[in-house]
Scaffold this motif. Structure first.
Motif, PDB file in Angstrom:
ATOM      1  N   SER A   5       0.846  -1.184   0.000  1.00 54.35           N
ATOM      2  CA  SER A   5       0.000   0.000   0.000  1.00 54.35           C
ATOM      3  C   SER A   5       0.882   1.234   0.000  1.00 54.35           C
ATOM      4  O   SER A   5       1.851   1.328   0.758  1.00 54.35           O
ATOM      5  N   ILE A   6       0.564   2.182  -0.874  1.00 59.44           N
ATOM      6  CA  ILE A   6       1.266   3.470  -0.887  1.00 59.44           C
ATOM      7  C   ILE A   6       0.552   4.444   0.044  1.00 59.44           C
ATOM      8  O   ILE A   6       1.175   5.272   0.699  1.00 59.44           O
ATOM      9  N   ALA A   7      -0.761   4.338   0.111  1.00 52.75           N
ATOM     10  CA  ALA A   7      -1.583   5.074   1.075  1.00 52.75           C
ATOM     11  C   ALA A   7      -2.888   4.319   1.204  1.00 52.75           C
ATOM     12  O   ALA A   7      -3.383   3.746   0.238  1.00 52.75           O
ATOM     13  N   CYS A  14      -4.063   4.052  -2.601  1.00 52.28           N
ATOM     14  CA  CYS A  14      -3.286   3.663  -3.764  1.00 52.28           C
ATOM     15  C   CYS A  14      -2.463   2.438  -3.375  1.00 52.28           C
ATOM     16  O   CYS A  14      -1.712   2.483  -2.401  1.00 52.28           O
ATOM     17  N   ILE A  15      -2.648   1.360  -4.114  1.00 52.95           N
ATOM     18  CA  ILE A  15      -1.962   0.102  -3.827  1.00 52.95           C
ATOM     19  C   ILE A  15      -1.224  -0.353  -5.056  1.00 52.95           C
ATOM     20  O   ILE A  15      -1.742  -0.241  -6.166  1.00 52.95           O
ATOM     21  N   GLU A  36       4.960   8.589  -6.313  1.00 51.47           N
ATOM     22  CA  GLU A  36       6.374   8.423  -6.634  1.00 51.47           C
ATOM     23  C   GLU A  36       7.184   8.084  -5.386  1.00 51.47           C
ATOM     24  O   GLU A  36       8.037   7.183  -5.400  1.00 51.47           O
ATOM     25  N   GLU A  37       6.907   8.778  -4.287  1.00 48.48           N
ATOM     26  CA  GLU A  37       7.631   8.525  -3.045  1.00 48.48           C
ATOM     27  C   GLU A  37       7.392   7.098  -2.547  1.00 48.48           C
ATOM     28  O   GLU A  37       8.315   6.410  -2.093  1.00 48.48           O
ATOM     29  N   SER A  46       7.317   5.684 -11.150  1.00 54.67           N
ATOM     30  CA  SER A  46       6.039   5.656 -11.861  1.00 54.67           C
ATOM     31  C   SER A  46       6.178   5.076 -13.263  1.00 54.67           C
ATOM     32  O   SER A  46       5.210   4.547 -13.822  1.00 54.67           O
ATOM     33  N   THR A  47       7.365   5.134 -13.830  1.00 54.43           N
ATOM     34  CA  THR A  47       7.569   4.558 -15.166  1.00 54.43           C
ATOM     35  C   THR A  47       7.510   3.032 -15.140  1.00 54.43           C
ATOM     36  O   THR A  47       7.432   2.393 -16.189  1.00 54.43           O
ATOM     37  N   ASP A  48       7.546   2.439 -13.945  1.00 54.29           N
ATOM     38  CA  ASP A  48       7.412   0.990 -13.818  1.00 54.29           C
ATOM     39  C   ASP A  48       5.954   0.544 -13.766  1.00 54.29           C
ATOM     40  O   ASP A  48       5.671  -0.660 -13.716  1.00 54.29           O
TER      41      ASP A  48
END
Length: 265
Positions: A5-7, A14-15, A36-37, A46-48
């Motif tokens: 999880s990013i948040a 955002c996962i 991005e962080e 993010s390009t991944d």
């Protein structure tokens, strides 16, 4: 296969789920900078990201979608109803409609090496879904924003190896909190969210030998704290008639505003 999880909260979700060098985002309810962080924590950028899956059109799930879509220009997968809701949300900004890929409940589709099963859920939006995602002979699920669960949901979550499971609110905190009465009723309704206890009860129904990790997420800042969610879920498992104990799988709480531990199965 991995997930983190990013948040995860009522303020933004955002996962990231992926396998090998292929990754997708489930929802984009935070800023591009935060995405991005979060990705950078695990040596990704993010390009991944190869695609974005959207569960529904509430702002805490799509607020950053416009920016990300314009930056990455990757396919966006969601239901027709959710896409309509996104298009009606002026704050998201312009999104290239050619990126939209329509999905349907219970019709699996492939994104790269991943197989995605859209699961119908009860939430107060046009056409919301949760997702079960499979790859490398493993299965993960993102199950949030449902006010109830039933045998259909339980069936969809059988044999999961890892799940991000909603534990949105503590019932007592909700009742004595500062939310307006109508909002309390909405959160506690069949089209709202899962309480800590309901999350634990659902976990008891899907627990199996394959389950390794449970990531508790989408916690309300106003009506929950991680310690309450963690203990309530463990207590439900402990007191249930399931043959499994709380320590038979890892239970962790996803931070609200930063990247969680990476779950690898």
């Amino acid at each position: 296969m991995e997930m983190f999880s990013i948040a995860s909260s009522s303020s933004g979700n955002c996962i990231c789920v992926g396998t090998g060098d292929y990754h997708v985002l489930v929802d984009a309810g935070i800023t591009g900078k935060k995405v991005e962080e979060g990705l950078n924590r695990y040596n990704l950028t993010s390009t991944d990201i190869n695609a974005i899956l959207v569960t529904h059109e509430h702002g805490d799930h799509i607020s950053g979608l416009g920016v990300l879509s314009r930056k990455l220009h990757v396919p966006i997968y969601t239901t027709k109803g959710t896409w309509q809701g996104i298009m009606e949300c002026k704050s998201v900004g312009k999104i290239d409609e050619s990126l939209f890929n329509e999905i349907h409940y219970d019709e699996t589709f492939s994104v790269g090496p991943l197989t995605v099963d859209p699961i119908k859920i009860s939430h107060d939006t046009y056409e919301p879904v949760a997702y079960a995602i499979s790859g490398d002979d493993k299965k993960m699920a993102i199950m949030t924003d449902l006010g109830k669960y039933d045998d259909y949901i339980v069936g969809k979550l059988q044999d999961v190896n890892a799940i991000l499971l909603e534990a949105n609110y503590d019932y007592n905190m909700l009742q004595v909190g500062r939310y307006e009465p109508w909002l309390k009723r909405r959160v506690n309704s069949d089209r709202g969210h899962l309480s800590n206890e309901m999350s634990g009860q659902l976990l008891c129904r899907i627990a199996g030998d394959n389950l390794q990790t449970v990531l508790l997420g989408h916690m309300s800042k106003e009506n929950n704290v991680p310690e309450l969610a963690y203990e309530a879920v463990r207590c439900e498992v402990k007191l249930s008639d399931t043959p499994y104990e709380p320590d038979d799988f890892k239970i962790i709480c996803a931070p609200r505003y930063e990247a969680s531990e990476r779950v690898v199965v």
